[in-house]
Motif scaffolding. Structure first.
Motif, PDB file in Angstrom:
ATOM      1  N   TRP A  97      14.875 -21.489 -28.542  1.00 52.32           N
ATOM      2  CA  TRP A  97      14.700 -22.482 -29.606  1.00 52.32           C
ATOM      3  C   TRP A  97      15.312 -23.823 -29.223  1.00 52.32           C
ATOM      4  N   GLN A  98      16.293 -23.796 -28.326  1.00 55.12           N
ATOM      5  CA  GLN A  98      16.874 -25.056 -27.856  1.00 55.12           C
ATOM      6  C   GLN A  98      15.858 -25.866 -27.046  1.00 55.12           C
ATOM      7  N   VAL A  99      15.073 -25.165 -26.213  1.00 55.97           N
ATOM      8  CA  VAL A  99      14.016 -25.824 -25.442  1.00 55.97           C
ATOM      9  C   VAL A  99      12.934 -26.342 -26.391  1.00 55.97           C
ATOM     10  N   ALA A 100      12.601 -25.539 -27.402  1.00 55.54           N
ATOM     11  CA  ALA A 100      11.582 -25.950 -28.372  1.00 55.54           C
ATOM     12  C   ALA A 100      12.021 -27.203 -29.127  1.00 55.54           C
ATOM     13  N   LEU A 101      13.292 -27.282 -29.489  1.00 51.90           N
ATOM     14  CA  LEU A 101      13.798 -28.479 -30.168  1.00 51.90           C
ATOM     15  C   LEU A 101      13.686 -29.705 -29.271  1.00 51.90           C
ATOM     16  N   ALA A 102      13.980 -29.526 -27.971  1.00 55.74           N
ATOM     17  CA  ALA A 102      13.860 -30.642 -27.036  1.00 55.74           C
ATOM     18  C   ALA A 102      12.403 -31.099 -26.939  1.00 55.74           C
ATOM     19  N   ALA A 103      11.463 -30.140 -26.980  1.00 55.39           N
ATOM     20  CA  ALA A 103      10.039 -30.486 -26.941  1.00 55.39           C
ATOM     21  C   ALA A 103       9.636 -31.263 -28.188  1.00 55.39           C
ATOM     22  N   VAL A 104      10.195 -30.883 -29.336  1.00 51.27           N
ATOM     23  CA  VAL A 104       9.935 -31.617 -30.582  1.00 51.27           C
ATOM     24  C   VAL A 104      10.465 -33.041 -30.461  1.00 51.27           C
ATOM     25  N   PHE A 105      11.667 -33.184 -29.916  1.00 48.68           N
ATOM     26  CA  PHE A 105      12.263 -34.512 -29.745  1.00 48.68           C
ATOM     27  C   PHE A 105      11.390 -35.382 -28.834  1.00 48.68           C
ATOM     28  N   LEU A 106      10.939 -34.811 -27.712  1.00 48.48           N
ATOM     29  CA  LEU A 106      10.098 -35.569 -26.784  1.00 48.48           C
ATOM     30  C   LEU A 106       8.773 -35.955 -27.433  1.00 48.48           C
ATOM     31  N   SER A 107       8.222 -35.056 -28.245  1.00 46.25           N
ATOM     32  CA  SER A 107       6.969 -35.397 -28.940  1.00 46.25           C
ATOM     33  C   SER A 107       7.218 -36.541 -29.914  1.00 46.25           C
ATOM     34  N   GLY A 108       8.398 -36.553 -30.548  1.00 48.09           N
ATOM     35  CA  GLY A 108       8.734 -37.650 -31.444  1.00 48.09           C
ATOM     36  C   GLY A 108       8.849 -38.974 -30.720  1.00 48.09           C
ATOM     37  N   VAL A 109       9.441 -38.946 -29.529  1.00 43.00           N
ATOM     38  CA  VAL A 109       9.544 -40.167 -28.712  1.00 43.00           C
ATOM     39  C   VAL A 109       8.148 -40.661 -28.339  1.00 43.00           C
ATOM     40  N   CYS A 110       7.274 -39.713 -27.985  1.00 42.21           N
ATOM     41  CA  CYS A 110       5.880 -40.082 -27.669  1.00 42.21           C
ATOM     42  C   CYS A 110       5.200 -40.677 -28.900  1.00 42.21           C
ATOM     43  N   PHE A 111       5.472 -40.097 -30.103  1.00 35.49           N
ATOM     44  CA  PHE A 111       4.912 -40.619 -31.348  1.00 35.49           C
ATOM     45  C   PHE A 111       5.290 -42.085 -31.522  1.00 35.49           C
ATOM     46  N   ILE A 112       6.587 -42.348 -31.304  1.00 36.91           N
ATOM     47  CA  ILE A 112       7.077 -43.711 -31.496  1.00 36.91           C
ATOM     48  C   ILE A 112       6.397 -44.679 -30.541  1.00 36.91           C
ATOM     49  N   ALA A 113       6.297 -44.273 -29.268  1.00 37.88           N
ATOM     50  CA  ALA A 113       5.665 -45.135 -28.264  1.00 37.88           C
ATOM     51  C   ALA A 113       4.202 -45.392 -28.608  1.00 37.88           C
ATOM     52  N   LEU A 114       3.485 -44.331 -28.988  1.00 37.11           N
ATOM     53  CA  LEU A 114       2.068 -44.474 -29.333  1.00 37.11           C
ATOM     54  C   LEU A 114       1.894 -45.331 -30.585  1.00 37.11           C
ATOM     55  N   SER A 115       2.838 -45.222 -31.511  1.00 36.85           N
ATOM     56  CA  SER A 115       2.754 -46.019 -32.735  1.00 36.85           C
ATOM     57  C   SER A 115       2.987 -47.497 -32.451  1.00 36.85           C
ATOM     58  N   LEU A 116       3.968 -47.782 -31.605  1.00 29.55           N
ATOM     59  CA  LEU A 116       4.288 -49.170 -31.286  1.00 29.55           C
ATOM     60  C   LEU A 116       3.126 -49.879 -30.604  1.00 29.55           C
ATOM     61  N   PHE A 117       2.395 -49.139 -29.762  1.00 29.98           N
ATOM     62  CA  PHE A 117       1.271 -49.738 -29.039  1.00 29.98           C
ATOM     63  C   PHE A 117      -0.074 -49.472 -29.712  1.00 29.98           C
ATOM     64  N   LYS A 118      -0.007 -48.928 -30.942  1.00 30.48           N
ATOM     65  CA  LYS A 118      -1.206 -48.676 -31.762  1.00 30.48           C
ATOM     66  C   LYS A 118      -2.202 -47.731 -31.099  1.00 30.48           C
ATOM     67  N   VAL A 119      -1.702 -46.904 -30.169  1.00 29.12           N
ATOM     68  CA  VAL A 119      -2.575 -45.932 -29.515  1.00 29.12           C
ATOM     69  C   VAL A 119      -2.940 -44.814 -30.478  1.00 29.12           C
ATOM     70  N   ARG A 120      -1.999 -44.495 -31.388  1.00 31.12           N
ATOM     71  CA  ARG A 120      -2.258 -43.422 -32.338  1.00 31.12           C
ATOM     72  C   ARG A 120      -3.479 -43.726 -33.191  1.00 31.12           C
TER      73      ARG A 120
END
Length: 428
Positions: A97-120
């Protein structure tokens, strides 16, 4: 101050209306404070810590959505995403579950990047409606299967894989009662119907000696067992790339669909049918996801239950802020949340499954090139016990069916790329 922050007069509302709307929304989605800890704790995570993380992540997400985007949309750890976290990433793929939490965090970072550049926004508009519908419905079917298994209504069978459980046993009987109560109360328009049904079944469990009474209120439990417990080293494996993408993908469409649905109900769309301040709203859930992972919970997303608050008159971010305050107050009800058994939340899971599957009515069933990929996604998510596999096979089948039907040119380039990546993953 509230007028300046939320522009209440401009939206034709007032403080009383917004607060009532926020309370209404909270009551309709408060079941998450019972269900999320129950699901994530199956991975070995401390249930009390997950309860605190759930309340805090929801509150933070609501505050950001309300204060930054000024939308009456509440946020909390998402149903489906928590199931994917537990039953696919941890149980099926064998990650901690620790690895899964890290994957969630990385997906959140990707969300932020995609949102900032309007890719989402570009991704949302490029995915065919049929696939988006299929993904949502498939997750609903997956949740329904989990509800049936957790309650004992469906059990393992060596010959047929699954079979009917003992319906006369206390757990399955109470799960069925909880489901019937939920549908009945919702149909009667009773606020907090899902939470009421969960509490009634839990109370019956205590009454019949199936659950040990542990109290109602206390100081919040420690969040230390899950706080900052992210295993980034394990999350950097090549195999986790698809997991991060799956978290991102599901949250992406969950949030987008919810925002549009709530905005339409609240009449917040502009003349072109677009959602003003969409990027701010997308940043709200992506930021809440990263914070939630640090606290110790799966992806935080926008809740379609926000429509109930909009129906009560909510039009601004004050509604969302009110929901956030209620989640903070819920921190003091951890003993109650700890008593709730799996069979008490099964009815809520099945109810959410119905809501997610209702979009199938919009599928063009006369066009097999659109309908067939939807069926592939819907069936293979629960049968493979993996949201990620269902999404991947859906994209591959969509492209293949369109190509063999002479409609390959109708498929956006982005979908071909995604299908190719999924195919490469399955082959490798």
């Amino acid at each position: 101050m509230l007028e300046r922050l939320f522009k209440l007069k401009e939206q034709g509302t007032d403080i009383k209306t917004e607060v009532i709307a926020g309370l209404t929304t909270f009551l309709t989605m408060a079941y998450i404070i019972f269900v999320n800890p129950a699901i994530l704790s199956e991975t070995g995570m401390d249930r009390g810590a997950v309860f605190v993380a759930t309340c805090l992540a929801a509150a933070i997400g609501c505050f950001i959505m309300g204060l930054v985007a000024n939308y009456p949309v509440a946020q909390a750890p998402g149903m489906g995403l928590n199931a994917f976290f537990t039953y696919t990433v941890v149980f099926q793929m064998g990650y901690s579950w620790q690895v899964a939490l890290a994957a969630v965090f990385l997906s959140g970072v990707c969300f932020i990047a995609l949102s900032l550049f309007k890719v989402r926004e570009w991704i949302i508009h490029s995915i065919p409606l049929s696939l988006r519908t299929g993904i949502s419905a498939g997750i609903g079917m997956f949740l329904a299967l989990i509800a049936l298994q957790n309650s004992g209504i469906v059990v393992d069978h060596p010959a047929t894989l699954v079979s009917m459980g003992d319906l006369s046993a206390f757990g399955p009987a109470m799960a069925a009662l909880g489901f019937f109560l939920t549908i009945g109360l919702v149909n009667r328009g009773i606020k907090g119907a899902v939470m009421i049904a969960i509490l009634i079944v839990t109370a019956l469990g205590v009454l019949f000696g199936e659950i040990q009474y542990g109290g109602i209120m206390s100081a919040p439990p420690s969040i230390a067992p899950t706080f900052m417990q992210l295993d980034f080293a394990g999350a950097m494996e090549v195999g986790l790339i698809s997991i991060v993408f799956a978290f991102l993908f599901v949250d992406l469409f969950d949030t987008a669909g919810t925002l549009v649905g709530v905005a339409q109900k609240a009449e917040l769309l502009d003349k072109d049918g677009k959602l003003p301040r969409l990027n701010r709203a997308l940043l709200a859930d992506s930021t809440a996801t990263t914070v939630g992972a640090v606290l110790g919970t799966s992806n935080t997303t926008s809740y379609i239950e926000s429509v109930s608050g909009v129906a009560a008159g909510g039009r601004t971010g004050l509604t969302a802020v009110t929901v956030g305050i209620m989640f903070l107050l819920a921190l003091f009800f951890s003993p109650l949340a700890g008593m709730v058994p799996a069979y008490a939340t099964a009815g809520a899971l099945f109810y959410v499954a119905i809501l997610m599957m209702s979009g199938l009515v919009g599928v063009n069933w006369r066009d097999l090139t659109e309908a067939a990929p939807v069926v592939v996604v819907c069936l293979l998510m629960p049968l493979t016990y993996s949201i990620a596999h269902g999404i991947g096979l859906g994209f591959i089948s969509y492209c293949a069916i369109k190509a063999f039907s002479g409609k390959g040119r109708d498929v956006p380039i982005s979908i071909w790329v995604l299908a190719a990546l999924f195919l490469l993953k399955f082959v490798m």
